[in-house]
Design a protein around this motif. Structure first.
Motif, PDB file in Angstrom:
ATOM      1  N   VAL A 154      -2.038   8.575   3.528  1.00 18.67           N
ATOM      2  CA  VAL A 154      -3.217   7.695   3.418  1.00 18.67           C
ATOM      3  C   VAL A 154      -3.129   6.522   4.399  1.00 18.67           C
ATOM      4  CG1 VAL A 154      -3.669   8.296   1.010  1.00 18.67           C
ATOM      5  CG2 VAL A 154      -2.070   6.425   1.518  1.00 18.67           C
ATOM      6  N   TRP A 155      -2.566   6.803   5.573  1.00 16.85           N
ATOM      7  CA  TRP A 155      -2.380   5.733   6.553  1.00 16.85           C
ATOM      8  C   TRP A 155      -3.710   5.231   7.119  1.00 16.85           C
ATOM      9  CZ3 TRP A 155       1.375   9.927   8.249  1.00 16.85           C
ATOM     10  CH2 TRP A 155       2.620   9.759   7.624  1.00 16.85           C
ATOM     11  N   PHE A 156      -4.763   6.058   7.042  1.00 20.28           N
ATOM     12  CA  PHE A 156      -6.049   5.729   7.660  1.00 20.28           C
ATOM     13  C   PHE A 156      -7.126   5.555   6.595  1.00 20.28           C
ATOM     14  CE2 PHE A 156      -3.417   8.403  10.260  1.00 20.28           C
ATOM     15  CZ  PHE A 156      -3.282   7.637  11.388  1.00 20.28           C
ATOM     16  N   SER A 157      -8.210   4.953   7.012  1.00 20.29           N
ATOM     17  CA  SER A 157      -9.390   4.866   6.150  1.00 20.29           C
ATOM     18  C   SER A 157      -9.971   6.270   5.947  1.00 20.29           C
ATOM     19  CB  SER A 157     -10.423   3.980   6.846  1.00 20.29           C
ATOM     20  OG  SER A 157     -11.633   4.009   6.146  1.00 20.29           O
ATOM     21  N   THR A 158     -10.661   6.476   4.850  1.00 20.49           N
ATOM     22  CA  THR A 158     -11.327   7.780   4.666  1.00 20.49           C
ATOM     23  C   THR A 158     -12.432   7.972   5.716  1.00 20.49           C
ATOM     24  OG1 THR A 158     -12.755   6.769   3.019  1.00 20.49           O
ATOM     25  CG2 THR A 158     -10.861   7.986   2.188  1.00 20.49           C
ATOM     26  N   ALA A 159     -12.875   6.866   6.359  1.00 20.49           N
ATOM     27  CA  ALA A 159     -13.894   6.980   7.413  1.00 20.49           C
ATOM     28  C   ALA A 159     -13.395   7.831   8.583  1.00 20.49           C
ATOM     29  CB  ALA A 159     -14.276   5.588   7.924  1.00 20.49           C
ATOM     30  N   GLN A 212      -3.482   2.739  -3.910  1.00 19.71           N
ATOM     31  CA  GLN A 212      -2.401   2.205  -4.749  1.00 19.71           C
ATOM     32  C   GLN A 212      -1.603   1.137  -4.013  1.00 19.71           C
ATOM     33  OE1 GLN A 212       0.130   5.309  -6.323  1.00 19.71           O
ATOM     34  NE2 GLN A 212      -1.599   6.711  -6.431  1.00 19.71           N
ATOM     35  N   GLY A 213      -1.191   0.099  -4.752  1.00 20.67           N
ATOM     36  CA  GLY A 213      -0.410  -0.988  -4.165  1.00 20.67           C
ATOM     37  C   GLY A 213      -1.126  -2.317  -4.358  1.00 20.67           C
ATOM     38  N   LYS A 214      -0.400  -3.402  -4.120  1.00 20.95           N
ATOM     39  CA  LYS A 214      -0.938  -4.738  -4.450  1.00 20.95           C
ATOM     40  C   LYS A 214      -2.175  -5.101  -3.635  1.00 20.95           C
ATOM     41  CE  LYS A 214       3.298  -6.495  -6.387  1.00 20.95           C
ATOM     42  NZ  LYS A 214       4.599  -7.125  -6.098  1.00 20.95           N
ATOM     43  N   THR A 235      -9.791  -0.839  -5.457  1.00 24.94           N
ATOM     44  CA  THR A 235      -9.329   0.492  -5.050  1.00 24.94           C
ATOM     45  C   THR A 235     -10.329   1.166  -4.108  1.00 24.94           C
ATOM     46  OG1 THR A 235     -10.254   1.325  -7.092  1.00 24.94           O
ATOM     47  CG2 THR A 235      -7.884   0.977  -7.068  1.00 24.94           C
ATOM     48  N   ASN A 236     -11.541   0.601  -4.031  1.00 22.16           N
ATOM     49  CA  ASN A 236     -12.517   1.186  -3.107  1.00 22.16           C
ATOM     50  C   ASN A 236     -12.530   0.515  -1.739  1.00 22.16           C
ATOM     51  OD1 ASN A 236     -13.405   3.136  -4.815  1.00 22.16           O
ATOM     52  ND2 ASN A 236     -14.926   1.780  -5.788  1.00 22.16           N
ATOM     53  N   ALA A 237     -11.588  -0.401  -1.502  1.00 24.57           N
ATOM     54  CA  ALA A 237     -11.530  -1.053  -0.190  1.00 24.57           C
ATOM     55  C   ALA A 237     -11.422   0.026   0.883  1.00 24.57           C
ATOM     56  CB  ALA A 237     -10.320  -1.986  -0.130  1.00 24.57           C
ATOM     57  N   SER A 238     -12.032  -0.236   2.055  1.00 26.14           N
ATOM     58  CA  SER A 238     -12.032   0.792   3.111  1.00 26.14           C
ATOM     59  C   SER A 238     -10.654   0.959   3.741  1.00 26.14           C
ATOM     60  CB  SER A 238     -13.056   0.410   4.198  1.00 26.14           C
ATOM     61  OG  SER A 238     -12.654  -0.797   4.833  1.00 26.14           O
ATOM     62  N   ALA A 239      -9.774  -0.001   3.537  1.00 25.33           N
ATOM     63  CA  ALA A 239      -8.479  -0.013   4.228  1.00 25.33           C
ATOM     64  C   ALA A 239      -7.625   1.212   3.938  1.00 25.33           C
ATOM     65  CB  ALA A 239      -7.697  -1.266   3.820  1.00 25.33           C
ATOM     66  N   GLY A 240      -7.048   1.771   5.002  1.00 25.43           N
ATOM     67  CA  GLY A 240      -5.948   2.697   4.833  1.00 25.43           C
ATOM     68  C   GLY A 240      -4.669   1.873   4.682  1.00 25.43           C
ATOM     69  N   ALA A 241      -3.565   2.555   4.429  1.00 28.17           N
ATOM     70  CA  ALA A 241      -2.318   1.828   4.162  1.00 28.17           C
ATOM     71  C   ALA A 241      -1.893   0.949   5.350  1.00 28.17           C
ATOM     72  CB  ALA A 241      -1.206   2.822   3.826  1.00 28.17           C
ATOM     73  N   MET A 242      -2.097   1.424   6.573  1.00 34.58           N
ATOM     74  CA  MET A 242      -1.575   0.653   7.714  1.00 34.58           C
ATOM     75  C   MET A 242      -2.250  -0.694   7.890  1.00 34.58           C
ATOM     76  SD  MET A 242      -0.455   3.226  10.679  1.00 34.58           S
ATOM     77  CE  MET A 242      -2.011   3.923  11.123  1.00 34.58           C
ATOM     78  N   ILE A 243      -3.571  -0.734   7.715  1.00 33.11           N
ATOM     79  CA  ILE A 243      -4.237  -2.027   7.916  1.00 33.11           C
ATOM     80  C   ILE A 243      -3.898  -2.950   6.735  1.00 33.11           C
ATOM     81  CG2 ILE A 243      -6.544  -1.717   6.865  1.00 33.11           C
ATOM     82  CD1 ILE A 243      -6.182  -2.983  10.402  1.00 33.11           C
ATOM     83  N   ALA A 244      -3.602  -2.355   5.578  1.00 28.08           N
ATOM     84  CA  ALA A 244      -3.160  -3.182   4.438  1.00 28.08           C
ATOM     85  C   ALA A 244      -1.799  -3.816   4.749  1.00 28.08           C
ATOM     86  CB  ALA A 244      -3.082  -2.320   3.176  1.00 28.08           C
ATOM     87  N   TRP A 245      -0.894  -3.056   5.353  1.00 24.99           N
ATOM     88  CA  TRP A 245       0.406  -3.652   5.727  1.00 24.99           C
ATOM     89  C   TRP A 245       0.200  -4.735   6.794  1.00 24.99           C
ATOM     90  CZ3 TRP A 245       2.449   1.823   7.251  1.00 24.99           C
ATOM     91  CH2 TRP A 245       2.550   2.631   6.115  1.00 24.99           C
ATOM     92  N   ALA A 262       0.884  -1.185   0.000  1.00 22.59           N
ATOM     93  CA  ALA A 262       0.000   0.000   0.000  1.00 22.59           C
ATOM     94  C   ALA A 262       0.911   1.222   0.000  1.00 22.59           C
ATOM     95  CB  ALA A 262      -0.903  -0.006   1.224  1.00 22.59           C
ATOM     96  N   VAL A 263       0.840   1.987  -1.058  1.00 25.07           N
ATOM     97  CA  VAL A 263       1.760   3.115  -1.259  1.00 25.07           C
ATOM     98  C   VAL A 263       1.488   4.191  -0.203  1.00 25.07           C
ATOM     99  CG1 VAL A 263       2.547   4.858  -2.918  1.00 25.07           C
ATOM    100  CG2 VAL A 263       1.827   2.594  -3.731  1.00 25.07           C
ATOM    101  N   GLN A 264       2.565   4.793   0.295  1.00 25.25           N
ATOM    102  CA  GLN A 264       2.426   5.846   1.323  1.00 25.25           C
ATOM    103  C   GLN A 264       3.301   7.048   0.960  1.00 25.25           C
ATOM    104  OE1 GLN A 264       4.187   5.274   5.172  1.00 25.25           O
ATOM    105  NE2 GLN A 264       5.618   3.704   4.532  1.00 25.25           N
ATOM    106  N   ASN A 265       3.215   7.474  -0.293  1.00 24.65           N
ATOM    107  CA  ASN A 265       4.006   8.658  -0.658  1.00 24.65           C
ATOM    108  C   ASN A 265       3.415   9.935  -0.075  1.00 24.65           C
ATOM    109  OD1 ASN A 265       5.782   7.167  -2.118  1.00 24.65           O
ATOM    110  ND2 ASN A 265       4.762   7.496  -4.087  1.00 24.65           N
TER     111      ASN A 265
END
Ligand code: MCU
Length: 401
Positions: free
Chosen positions: A269-274, A164-166, A173-183, A154-157
């Motif tokens: 984008v470490w967090f969900s948009t929620a 973005q990311g695998k 791309t609409n998954a609720s996950a922010g980057a941290m929960i994806a990692w 999950a890209v964190q630029n």
């Protein structure tokens, strides 16, 4: 054999037959439901770990298991986004120190790799750290380092990295996950792969997680959301990590230039948009703060490493948040399995030798099973005071049986 002897043999194997090898103690029959609108009432102190969202008290360890499930759900819903379970298609292979993981769901599939750096001393199977982007700790002797490449998952630029990311190729791309929960999802898949691949020579029961700064936030989330991880070491994780949102708002208001929720959601984008609705107005309606994220790790091992020399990191917020969280370890009868080590005057993520003894004590206890002394590791380089109980944490830890 007589009939009565046969009956006796039957009775003695019955529990084994029912339980197999996965028998767990009898749990609380049902957990309380989360109320329909748990964000209704603003709370200016930290939220009580020992009260369910519906107001009932947490009085036993089984209650706490329910409360942890509730906290996990609340954090995923309002801040981090959902962590999917192990995907329906999964395979792993290991070759030339590279672990390859293939995952498939709903017609999508991805493949990602993690490199493993093996120690030059010690004995296999080795304990290991899953280190986000390699981590920033001095490599402990005898411990393997499994690198989780955060940007690959999950890209964190910056704020434009959303989706973005695998992880998002797999879950959309609409998954609720922010980057941290994806990692955190990827860290869990690495453990699945280690469990399924004995040729890695890694002991799946001796896995820790670490990372520094933004990756320290991620290390905390990974440790909080997988209880196979026996040691969690967030280093200088700051806001969004071991800092509490409410305390950070308060120390900013008192003039310390520290990062808060309202700033952090604009940066990355470490967090969900929620989470945006709270970050942009007030975090007070949230039915949690990060002492409860930290508490998801309890009673497993946790060592938080902080730097008091950089205001932006909010070390005072981290100190108070960890103190509040420590009541959870206390209530579970395990005060010595969490500690926090703060030091001053060094560059960001440069691990100072003054924290080495604390690190060794935790690594040797949790990754090598040694009987080290981790009692009262609470170095307070910032000289912070935090009343227990106090305005921030108006509760006392119950003894959970
Ligand atoms: C401490 O972690 C972050 C921080 O939240 C950001 O505001 C800053 O830009 O970067 C830090 C970091 O990850 O530094 C490597």
């Amino acid at each position: 054999m007589s009939v009565s002897r046969l009956f006796f043999v039957f009775l003695s194997v019955l529990p084994l037959w029912i339980c197999g090898t996965t028998c767990t103690p009898v749990k609380r029959a049902t957990c309380p439901d989360i109320p329909a609108n748990p964000v209704a009432t603003p709370i200016t102190s930290l939220t009580n770990p020992f009260t369910f969202a519906n107001g009932q008290n947490v009085t036993t360890k089984d209650d706490w298991a329910c409360r942890q499930a509730e906290i996990s759900q609340l954090l995923q819903t309002y801040e981090l986004g959902s962590k999917p379970p192990k995907p329906s298609t999964f395979s792993a292979s290991f070759s030339r120190n590279t672990l390859t993981i293939n995952a498939g769901e709903n017609g999508n599939s991805i493949s990602f790799t993690s490199s493993i750096t093996f120690p030059t001393s010690g004995t296999a199977p080795f304990p290991a750290f899953i280190a986000l982007d390699g981590g920033s700790l001095p490599h402990p002797p005898g411990v393997a380092i499994i690198t989780l490449n955060t940007n690959d998952i999950a890209v964190q630029n910056d704020a434009s990295s959303r989706g973005q990311g695998k992880f998002f190729q797999l879950y959309g791309t609409n998954a609720s996950a922010g980057a941290m929960i994806a990692w955190a999802w990827a860290a869990s898949r690495i453990i699945d792969a280690i469990e399924a691949t004995p040729s890695t020579n890694i002991d799946p029961t001796k896995i820790g997680v670490t990372g520094c700064s933004r990756d320290g936030k991620g290390a905390l989330v990974a440790g909080a959301f997988d209880d196979r991880i026996v040691l969690t070491i967030p280093q200088e994780s700051g806001s969004g990590g071991t800092d509490c949102w409410r305390i950070s708002d308060s120390i900013l208001a008192s003039g310390v230039s520290t990062q808060t929720a309202s700033e952090i959601v604009q940066e990355n984008v470490w967090f969900s948009t929620a989470f945006d609705q709270f970050a942009s107005t007030s975090v007070d309606p949230l039915p949690f703060d990060h002492h409860l994220l930290i508490g998801l790790v309890a009673p497993r091992g946790l060592l938080a490493i902080d730097n008091t020399g950089i205001d932006w990191l909010g070390a005072e917020s981290s100190f108070g948040c960890l103190k509040a969280a420590s009541t959870i370890w206390e209530a579970l009868g395990s005060p010595d399995t969490m500690g926090f080590s703060q030091s001053a005057n060094h560059a960001h993520c440069a691990f100072p030798s003054s924290q080495q003894d604390d690190l060794n004590a935790f690594v040797n206890k949790f990754l090598f099973g040694q009987d080290t002394n981790t009692t009262n590791i609470e170095d307070n380089a910032g000289g912070y005071t935090f009343a227990m109980p106090g305005t921030w944490d108006p509760w006392t830890a119950p003894t959970l049986d």
